[in-house]
Design a protein around this motif. Sequence first.
Motif, PDB file in Angstrom:
ATOM      1  N   PHE A   1      23.065   7.602-132.928  1.00 19.09           N
ATOM      2  CA  PHE A   1      21.933   7.588-132.005  1.00 19.09           C
ATOM      3  C   PHE A   1      20.659   7.247-132.786  1.00 19.09           C
ATOM      4  CE2 PHE A   1      18.262   9.697-130.071  1.00 19.09           C
ATOM      5  CZ  PHE A   1      18.289   9.110-128.812  1.00 19.09           C
TER       6      PHE A   1
ATOM      7  N   ASP B   1      16.172   6.504-132.038  1.00 22.27           N
ATOM      8  CA  ASP B   1      15.051   6.464-131.112  1.00 22.27           C
ATOM      9  C   ASP B   1      13.767   6.428-131.942  1.00 22.27           C
ATOM     10  OD1 ASP B   1      13.632   6.394-128.788  1.00 22.27           O
ATOM     11  OD2 ASP B   1      14.243   8.369-128.056  1.00 22.27           O
TER      12      ASP B   1
ATOM     13  N   TYR C   1      16.165  16.777-129.465  1.00 26.79           N
ATOM     14  CA  TYR C   1      17.452  16.182-129.086  1.00 26.79           C
ATOM     15  C   TYR C   1      18.042  17.072-127.995  1.00 26.79           C
ATOM     16  CZ  TYR C   1      21.708  13.445-129.898  1.00 26.79           C
ATOM     17  OH  TYR C   1      22.780  12.585-129.771  1.00 26.79           O
TER      18      TYR C   1
ATOM     19  N   ASN D   1      20.258  13.143-124.364  1.00 27.84           N
ATOM     20  CA  ASN D   1      20.794  12.384-125.492  1.00 27.84           C
ATOM     21  C   ASN D   1      22.311  12.481-125.540  1.00 27.84           C
ATOM     22  OD1 ASN D   1      17.989  13.830-126.853  1.00 27.84           O
ATOM     23  ND2 ASN D   1      18.149  11.615-126.771  1.00 27.84           N
TER      24      ASN D   1
END
Length: 482
Positions: A227, A229, A238, A242
């Motif tokens: 992941f 971002d 988080y 997510n």
Amino acid sequence: MHIVRKYIFILAFILGSRECINAQINYPVNISPVIFQPFPSSIQYLNKATIPSLMLTITNKTYNATSLNVLLGVTVKTNSYQAQTKSITAMSPITLNGNTPTIITNLDIATLYSFSNLSGITIAQYQNNFPQSTITFGFVLYDAVTKRQVSQNVNYSIVYTYNDPPYLTLPSDKSVITEMGIQNILFQWQTRQSTFANEVQYIFQLVQMLDATQNPQIAFINNPIYFTDSTFSTTYLYGAKNPPLLPEKKYAWRIQAIPYDYGGFINTNFSNNGYSNIYSFGYNTPCKVPSQLVISGLDSAKAEVEWTSFTENQSFVVSIRKGNTGPWTDLSSIAPNAEERYQMTNLISNTMYQVVVKGVCNSGITVVSDPLEFKTNNPGLISATNNSNTTVKINASCGQIPPVKTYSQVLLSELHENDIITANDFSILITGQITGTKGVFSGKGLIDVWIGKEFKLPVSFQRIKINKNYELIEGEISMDTN
């Protein structure tokens, strides 16, 4: 000799006067540069910029002058190279009106900073960020027709430095995060740059490690990004939106600091390409306590403990102690997913014990059950009187295997109440209803056994053979249900 000295003096005077004259030339055009934040990060960005960051104010100081067309030359000097204009005709002339300031920006002179129009620099130096040093930008103007210099060489310097990347703080390295149903993990880092926080963008990156032994550094090289971002904050929550983290897995994370790009201009640069240190953490289900302990198969020297667990991939340790105050002794280590039972051996008869089961989870957390008490069997002590009216003690223990022995075949002539006979590893007290003679008897009796606690069990027998040593040599003794 005097004549030679005279000529040397005259030559020196002429040269010195010339330098003095050049230094005092009153050029007709004045140029005043200003470079403001966000500063250009490389020469290439000056060529490709989309917003102004460099501004030149050019003034034709002659009051009665008509329009003057000028050409601009530029230089960029660092501690490792000096780039300069190859041809001042690379861009169209700038028209100056008399005594009227003309303002231009880097957007107007981008052509001068193209690689094809510069000398003294390699393509790598052109494309890469400026080195950590003082960067001096130079400017000079020439008459577009005569190519004569019409302004002084003017320099503007910037001290160009690199900043340390962020430092991770939360969650701490090699920590264990327990899954609590709703995903809610706060990641936090500390900035170490001198620029304002909102002028730096942070890229949050998370990878799943292949196993608990994988090096987090290698994980970021070989494993796919789980992941990513971006944020301008120094924290990242988080949460449930997510991708879900998988229990019993390990993860590694890092931050990359990237200066905000104002169309080719940035406020700062970072060492290590802006990458922070790398932290890892385990994500585990709650470590639940083993419970429902039960003792079975109890005798004077052994017992089996069983339990129930509620955590996957949990290993176990059985620990025991005598009484309720002695030191604990670990008896075993039982692998995950194995049968949840363990037989304790070499116990002392007629002794009180406590047993606990420790559950060891993947996170390293150990949880301990409540202690369970049990007592090993007593071989049994029964007072009885034999034929000679002497008080004796006989033993009976459930589950013992007697040694092989040879029995006398000489039969007992008479059997009386309170006599004691033995049958294998049991001793029976004769209580009454005795019939028979010459070694063959019927009657009733009592036997002491331990099954968690002491029991006196009634027995009966029909036409059994007893030898002169009061030993059963033929027949059966059964529990008396009447």
